[in-house]
Write an enzyme that holds these catalytic residues in place. Structure first.
Site, PDB file in Angstrom:
ATOM      1  N   TYR A 142      60.952  38.953  33.464  1.00 42.75           N
ATOM      2  CA  TYR A 142      60.485  39.975  34.365  1.00 42.75           C
ATOM      3  C   TYR A 142      61.668  40.128  35.450  1.00 42.75           C
ATOM      4  O   TYR A 142      61.766  41.167  36.198  1.00 42.75           O
ATOM      5  CB  TYR A 142      59.195  39.451  34.847  1.00 42.75           C
ATOM      6  CG  TYR A 142      57.960  40.115  34.385  1.00 42.75           C
ATOM      7  CD1 TYR A 142      57.787  39.896  32.999  1.00 42.75           C
ATOM      8  CD2 TYR A 142      56.984  40.738  35.150  1.00 42.75           C
ATOM      9  CE1 TYR A 142      56.529  40.105  32.619  1.00 42.75           C
ATOM     10  CE2 TYR A 142      55.688  41.255  34.525  1.00 42.75           C
ATOM     11  CZ  TYR A 142      55.579  41.015  33.531  1.00 42.75           C
ATOM     12  OH  TYR A 142      54.613  41.377  32.702  1.00 42.75           O
ATOM     13  N   LYS A 192      59.132  29.915  22.410  1.00 41.61           N
ATOM     14  CA  LYS A 192      59.596  30.500  21.321  1.00 41.61           C
ATOM     15  C   LYS A 192      60.824  29.666  21.085  1.00 41.61           C
ATOM     16  O   LYS A 192      61.874  30.221  20.753  1.00 41.61           O
ATOM     17  CB  LYS A 192      59.773  31.932  20.962  1.00 41.61           C
ATOM     18  CG  LYS A 192      58.511  32.750  20.777  1.00 41.61           C
ATOM     19  CD  LYS A 192      57.926  32.852  19.358  1.00 41.61           C
ATOM     20  CE  LYS A 192      58.721  33.628  18.607  1.00 41.61           C
ATOM     21  NZ  LYS A 192      58.213  33.589  17.208  1.00 41.61           N
ATOM     22  N   ASP A 225      53.589  32.556  19.573  1.00 41.40           N
ATOM     23  CA  ASP A 225      52.967  33.617  18.373  1.00 41.40           C
ATOM     24  C   ASP A 225      51.641  32.704  17.720  1.00 41.40           C
ATOM     25  O   ASP A 225      50.419  33.467  17.660  1.00 41.40           O
ATOM     26  CB  ASP A 225      54.014  34.126  17.490  1.00 41.40           C
ATOM     27  CG  ASP A 225      54.790  33.266  16.629  1.00 41.40           C
ATOM     28  OD1 ASP A 225      54.770  31.964  17.242  1.00 41.40           O
ATOM     29  OD2 ASP A 225      55.267  33.476  15.838  1.00 41.40           O
ATOM     30  N   ASP A 249      51.621  36.890  30.539  1.00 44.23           N
ATOM     31  CA  ASP A 249      51.080  38.132  30.694  1.00 44.23           C
ATOM     32  C   ASP A 249      50.273  38.536  29.415  1.00 44.23           C
ATOM     33  O   ASP A 249      49.219  39.052  29.584  1.00 44.23           O
ATOM     34  CB  ASP A 249      52.328  39.087  30.916  1.00 44.23           C
ATOM     35  CG  ASP A 249      51.702  40.587  31.366  1.00 44.23           C
ATOM     36  OD1 ASP A 249      50.850  40.592  32.108  1.00 44.23           O
ATOM     37  OD2 ASP A 249      52.285  41.603  30.607  1.00 44.23           O
ATOM     38  N   ASP A 253      45.846  37.951  29.084  1.00 35.25           N
ATOM     39  CA  ASP A 253      44.857  39.212  28.682  1.00 35.25           C
ATOM     40  C   ASP A 253      44.093  39.018  27.412  1.00 35.25           C
ATOM     41  O   ASP A 253      43.153  39.289  27.368  1.00 35.25           O
ATOM     42  CB  ASP A 253      45.766  40.668  28.296  1.00 35.25           C
ATOM     43  CG  ASP A 253      45.963  41.441  29.584  1.00 35.25           C
ATOM     44  OD1 ASP A 253      46.040  40.975  30.552  1.00 35.25           O
ATOM     45  OD2 ASP A 253      46.091  42.597  29.442  1.00 35.25           O
TER      46      ASP A 253
HETATM   47  C1  IPM Z   1      49.506  41.538  35.423  1.00 35.06           C
HETATM   48  C2  IPM Z   1      49.793  43.045  35.337  1.00 35.06           C
HETATM   49  C3  IPM Z   1      51.229  42.777  36.112  1.00 35.06           C
HETATM   50  C4  IPM Z   1      52.314  42.009  35.178  1.00 35.06           C
HETATM   51  C5  IPM Z   1      51.770  44.373  36.312  1.00 35.06           C
HETATM   52  C6  IPM Z   1      50.746  45.079  36.900  1.00 35.06           C
HETATM   53  C7  IPM Z   1      53.115  44.357  37.075  1.00 35.06           C
HETATM   54  O1  IPM Z   1      49.985  43.100  34.030  1.00 35.06           O
HETATM   55  O2  IPM Z   1      49.265  40.857  36.504  1.00 35.06           O
HETATM   56  O3  IPM Z   1      49.289  40.749  34.432  1.00 35.06           O
HETATM   57  O4  IPM Z   1      52.639  42.527  34.110  1.00 35.06           O
HETATM   58  O5  IPM Z   1      52.580  40.982  35.642  1.00 35.06           O
HETATM   59 MG    MG Z   2      49.122  41.693  32.602  1.00 35.22          MG
END
Ligand code: IPM
Ligand code: MG
Length: 368
Positions: A142, A192, A225, A249, A253
């Site tokens: 990032y 990885k 993975d 990230d 999710d």
């Molecule tokens: C998260 C989001 C952020 C990220 C974005 C909004 C910059 O997806 O907090 O997971 O990628 O970190």
């Molecule tokens: Mg995110």
């Protein structure tokens, strides 16, 4: 004694409407338990861009650095999609994380019993699930240099760099081990190492921190993975997962969805302790700004309310009060209150954002 301070940054989309419910909860603690906070508000994201031409004004960053905790709603929306990359709403959030040095991002994925049926996985796979992803938040791909889009010959090249120093890995590993000691005492580290040198170093450093200072915690390593696959197959094998910024990230999710709805999940981003001993901290829901439903009273305020519960626990040393708030949320769900994102059952009418907030206040009242 001075009151602990909170800076609220509602942001864009559904941010302001869910934050309004959080504000009621914060006030409830002051009114009913004498646990009062000094609350201020400011702009971040697209609304900050509209006001100042930047998604994070320097004065907002200064305030964020000074308070005991920042509570953020969400940033982004279609109105800002075409902005220059450097002033996009997301850049405001990333700058806050980076400048406050919030390197440890705690993302719990907890499945409320009343909601197990909303998961896309079988109920037995997710019911009772309680895992914590610790995502490194201020380094890795990032932020690594070089980055950008350059021209070479007659084509363009997009470049980002994955880069981790030993100390960056060391400190986030320690956060994960410390947390594990207060939970199930297990850490699984994901990278990885089979294809990335940064992964090789990650694995080495995590193992070293473990062997030197956390031998009592069970440590395993997994390629990220395979980790994604195991999260879907049998997530209850995990307690704490520690991983880098980008894998974290993605994995968070995926883990969030195991619990049935993104609208339920809070997060805490913690840095090093300030002079008063509290860690620098920002709390925010894992969900985004959901512009498609913004302003309609459909948003689920629970993720943001539970983010305040995390603030009670990690910034204000009020673990019992965090438990109280989490229990109130659990009881409201058990009583059948559902915002629109949680509607799987037939014949149940959704409650509005505000009604969900009120129900949680009523549940809090009944604990007095
Ligand atoms: C998260 C989001 C952020 C990220 C974005 C909004 C910059 O997806 O907090 O997971 O990628 O970190
Ligand atoms: Mg995110």
């Amino acid at each position: 004694m001075t009151k602990p301070s909170i800076l609220i940054l509602p942001g864009d989309g559904i941010g302001p409407e869910v934050m309004k419910e959080v504000r009621k909860v914060i006030d409830w603690y002051g009114t009913n338990l004498g646990l009062a906070f000094d609350v201020s508000e400011d702009l971040v994201g697209g609304v900050a861009y509209d006001a100042h031409g930047t998604p994070l004004h320097d004065s907002t960053l200064t305030k964020a650095q000074e308070v005991d905790a920042v509570l953020l709603g969400a940033v982004g929306g279609p109105d800002y999609d075409n902005l220059d990359f450097n002033v996009k709403p997301e850049r405001g959030l990333l700058r806050l994380r980076k400048e406050m040095d919030l390197f440890a991002n705690l993302r719990p994925a907890q499945c409320f019993n009343a909601l197990a049926e909303f998961s896309s996985l079988k109920t037995e796979v997710v019911s009772g699930l309680d895992i914590m992803i610790v995502r490194e938040l201020t380094s890795g791909i990032y932020f690594g240099e070089p980055r950008g889009i350059i021209e070479e010959g007659n084509e363009r090249i997009g470049i980002n760099t994955q880069r981790y120093t030993e100390s960056e890995i060391d400190r986030v590993a320690r956060s994960a081990f410390e947390l594990a000691r207060r939970r199930g005492n297990k850490v699984c580290s994901m990278e990885k190492a089979n294809v990335m040198e940064s992964g090789v170093l990650w694995r080495e450093v995590v193992q070293k921190v473990h062997d030197e200072d956390y031998r009592d915690v069970e440590l395993s390593h997994m390629y990220a993975d395979a980790g994604a696959m195991q999260l879907c197959r049998w997530p209850k094998q995990f307690d704490v997962i520690v991983t880098d910024n980008l894998f974290g990230d993605l994995l968070s999710d995926a883990a969030a969805m195991l619990t049935g709805s993104l609208g339920m999940l809070p997060s805490a981003s913690l840095g090093t302790p300030m002079a008063n001993g509290r860690p620098k901290a920002l709390y925010e829901p894992v969900h985004g700004s959901a512009p498609d439903i913004a302003g309609e009273g459909k948003a689920n305020p629970i993720a943001c309310i539970l983010s305040f519960a995390m603030a009670l626990r990690y910034s204000f040393d009020e673990g019992k009060e965090a438990d109280r708030l989490e229990a109130a949320v659990e009881s409201v769900l058990a009583d059948g209150f559902r915002t629109a994102d949680l509607l799987g059952e037939k014949g149940v009418d959704p409650v509005t954002t505000q009604q969900m907030g009120d129900a949680i206040l009523a549940a809090l009242n009944s604990t007095l």
